[in-house]
Design a protein around this motif. Sequence first.
Motif, PDB file in Angstrom:
ATOM      1  N   TYR A  93      20.120 -12.453  -4.184  1.00 23.97           N
ATOM      2  CA  TYR A  93      19.863 -12.284  -2.761  1.00 23.97           C
ATOM      3  C   TYR A  93      21.180 -12.154  -2.001  1.00 23.97           C
ATOM      4  CZ  TYR A  93      17.457 -13.019   1.652  1.00 23.97           C
ATOM      5  OH  TYR A  93      16.931 -12.853   2.909  1.00 23.97           O
ATOM      6  N   HIS A 130      17.519 -15.564  10.855  1.00 22.84           N
ATOM      7  CA  HIS A 130      16.459 -14.563  10.714  1.00 22.84           C
ATOM      8  C   HIS A 130      15.108 -15.148  11.091  1.00 22.84           C
ATOM      9  CE1 HIS A 130      19.289 -13.041   7.357  1.00 22.84           C
ATOM     10  NE2 HIS A 130      19.505 -12.344   8.458  1.00 22.84           N
ATOM     11  N   CYS A 166      -0.489  -1.893   0.714  1.00 20.52           N
ATOM     12  CA  CYS A 166       0.106  -0.616   1.150  1.00 20.52           C
ATOM     13  C   CYS A 166       1.370  -0.249   0.379  1.00 20.52           C
ATOM     14  CB  CYS A 166       0.407  -0.669   2.641  1.00 20.52           C
ATOM     15  SG  CYS A 166      -1.104  -0.721   3.600  1.00 20.52           S
ATOM     16  N   PRO A 169       4.057   0.727  -2.735  1.00 18.21           N
ATOM     17  CA  PRO A 169       3.979   1.739  -3.801  1.00 18.21           C
ATOM     18  C   PRO A 169       3.256   1.182  -5.031  1.00 18.21           C
ATOM     19  CG  PRO A 169       6.256   1.416  -3.064  1.00 18.21           C
ATOM     20  CD  PRO A 169       5.438   0.401  -2.369  1.00 18.21           C
ATOM     21  N   ALA A 210      13.125  -4.359  16.354  1.00 14.20           N
ATOM     22  CA  ALA A 210      12.584  -3.766  15.133  1.00 14.20           C
ATOM     23  C   ALA A 210      12.248  -2.303  15.336  1.00 14.20           C
ATOM     24  CB  ALA A 210      11.328  -4.518  14.694  1.00 14.20           C
ATOM     25  N   GLY A 265       4.838   1.749   8.082  1.00  9.08           N
ATOM     26  CA  GLY A 265       5.195   0.437   7.553  1.00  9.08           C
ATOM     27  C   GLY A 265       4.204  -0.620   8.015  1.00  9.08           C
ATOM     28  N   VAL A 266       4.042  -1.644   7.202  1.00  7.87           N
ATOM     29  CA  VAL A 266       3.029  -2.664   7.469  1.00  7.87           C
ATOM     30  C   VAL A 266       3.364  -3.489   8.715  1.00  7.87           C
ATOM     31  CG1 VAL A 266       1.932  -4.758   6.550  1.00  7.87           C
ATOM     32  CG2 VAL A 266       2.399  -2.829   5.034  1.00  7.87           C
ATOM     33  N   ALA A 267       4.507  -4.169   8.679  1.00  5.04           N
ATOM     34  CA  ALA A 267       4.796  -5.142   9.734  1.00  5.04           C
ATOM     35  C   ALA A 267       5.166  -4.487  11.055  1.00  5.04           C
ATOM     36  CB  ALA A 267       5.930  -6.066   9.293  1.00  5.04           C
ATOM     37  N   THR A 268       5.915  -3.399  10.991  1.00  3.20           N
ATOM     38  CA  THR A 268       6.419  -2.844  12.245  1.00  3.20           C
ATOM     39  C   THR A 268       5.305  -2.179  13.064  1.00  3.20           C
ATOM     40  OG1 THR A 268       7.205  -0.946  10.963  1.00  3.20           O
ATOM     41  CG2 THR A 268       8.820  -2.597  11.579  1.00  3.20           C
ATOM     42  N   ALA A 291      21.139  -5.729  16.122  1.00  2.00           N
ATOM     43  CA  ALA A 291      20.324  -6.895  16.489  1.00  2.00           C
ATOM     44  C   ALA A 291      21.110  -8.200  16.602  1.00  2.00           C
ATOM     45  CB  ALA A 291      19.145  -7.034  15.528  1.00  2.00           C
TER      46      ALA A 291
END
Length: 690
Positions: A123, A312, A371, A373, A466, A482-485, A551
Amino acid sequence: AELDTLDIIVLGVILLGTLAYFTKGTLWGVTKDPYANAFANVSGAKAGRSRNIIEKMEESGKNCVIFYGSQTGTAEDYASRLAKEGKSRFGLETMVADLEEYDYDNLDTMPSDKVAMFVLATYGEGEPTDNAVEFYEFITGEDVSFSEGSDPPLENLNFVAFGLGNNTYEHYNSMVRNVDKALQKLGAHRIGEAGEGDDGAGTMEEDFLAWKDPMWAALADKMGLEEREAVYEPTFDIVNRENLTPESPEVYLGEPNKMHLEGAAKGPFNSHNPYIAPIAESRELFSAKDRNCIHMEVDISGSNLSYQTGDHIAIWPTNSGDEVDRFLDIIGLKEKRNYVISVKALEPTAKVPFPTPTTYDAIVRYHLEICAPVSRQFAATLAAFSPDEEVKAEMTRLGSDKQYFHDKIGPHFYNIARFLEAVGKGQKWTNIPFSAFIEGLTKLQPRYYSISSSSLVQPKKISITAVVESRKIPGRNDPFNGVATNYLLALKQKQNGDPNPSPFGKTYALNGPRNKFDGIHVPVHVRHSNFKLPSDPGKPVIMVGPGTGVAPFRGFIQERAKQAQNGATVGKTILFFGCRKRSEDFLYETEFEEYKKALGDSLEIVTAFSRESSKKVYVQHRLKERSKEVGELLSQKACFYVCGDAAHMAREVNTVLAQILAESRGVSEAKGEEIVKNMRAANQYQEDVW
Ligand code: FAD
């Protein structure tokens, strides 16, 4: 009556888990995760789980444990896939284990007829994932000591290793490399190669597939395993709960855990327990018609959450209604979407990744990454359940032929339902056991955003910046979203007065389960980061943040403006910002003018607009133009920050900075690179990239 007892046990375990959290898990051998605890225990294990992995394996008759260190769910997903494959192809008795749930000081007692696999994501700056920190510190520690104290201690340990990394980062796959090294140093024997998957090159899945076959061959050889015809065996049992309806109070309709089901959840709020936060304000930041960037203010005053500038925030998204419909439809569950079911693990070490009893609708909407790949291995698994022989042949080919899969699937941005629609030529896939989806799809992951406000200025309100993921796919009518945005975009539209928001034709269950998110709420938690301003405001800072990379720097500048207003002497503050056009996507332009009033000449915004002239200008070009000044500031110990695109920008900025240093100090470029490395090590060069 049985259920009541179970509920009481679950509740007890949650309380224990919560208590254990407060005591950092040191009092008892229980995990600090009330959520995981509840499910592991519902699914058959006994309360007060042991942290002794050897004991656990003996008890449950396992000879192969697959540990995962995972941040975004991929490593966890790969671990499950290895477990599944080891069992079905080689008859191994496998179990998957979260690294944070066990202790490692008795690894030396792992018998040599067993094997431990490590699937380890790296990470950020070569760091372990949150759940792998303790394991990593232990195993790479200077004075690592084991129960029996023999030498070399891990001589009996056979292990297998795969790493998930990104070659655009400096410390590529350092977790798997370092753990491999440490284990071997302690005498352990690695079977097969230590695999390395590269997200930067976009080849993670194929790297994994290419690594695992020779690994299985080496393991089969070492352990004398015989390969057999792999037959799918479900890990989970789906039980219809005919006496329950979605209105029954014990049925989860998307609530993340028991506390949320029963009322207002209490903290600690973390990656297992989100806070349902009110959105105080939201607005569009772009003036371009065809693109969106959301500014959102999340109110955490009703919680005990806190943050620091540079941290974050995680957003827990909900899948869009049309994708939920598409998915349930293609697998023939549309009519049964509101049936109440319990999902039970068929073996004690498997964990149901969401709370039950629940409904198909809730699982698909709130808990599965439907959603994303499609993995080629999953295509191979699903071949057996094809609606007819022709489709089966096609699925088998897709599953086994890498090139064919990429040619056929690559360009379309298919998710699983669209993939099944396309390959099955519209036929329904009613033969797939639902368990296969719980096993084969990643659980829906929170998305992280660099907080764009200062905690000094607004400690109880978190800003998010975002950019909305929406792109046209050749040969497809609707865009990829995209899912979240897009979920955030719908929330923004609702907040700004649209009663039925449908960004790009998509709708979302914005009210949440049992209307618990009504009044514009979003589930969140905060993740602390090391991306921090210097404690002395007098120190100069250089920030490079094009696009949404700006940001955290909006937060930094907000903070320094406040410090100046409070009378502090604030050092030079330079932001390199880039976007397409001043008139379209210059984020926070007017706001920066305001901060200038407080900071005066010490604040400077250097802009690079890539589409205003025939020559594309990027932040790294501007940085180069300012070589002299940058070099001087760095010799005054300025802090240097980069945020945004990891793949290209961050790398190029690193290179340019090395050149600047080489020039200003009259040394070679190689030496310049070395200085940057040292700056990184000393936290003078910090990255927040994705
Ligand atoms: P997703 O649905 O997750 O899709 C993301 C991408 O995955 C797509 O663009 C596509 O390339 C690929 N993809 C997904 N599904 C498919 C498919 N079926 N087929 C092919 N490809 C597919 N973003 C910001 O805007 N601002 C920030 O401040 C910010 N900070 C971040 C900080 C950190 C530490 C990290 C890790 C990320 C940050 N991000 C930020 C990125 C953010 O977390 C999300 O990744 C981003 O918003 C996209 O999320 P999404 O759910 O809308 O898209």
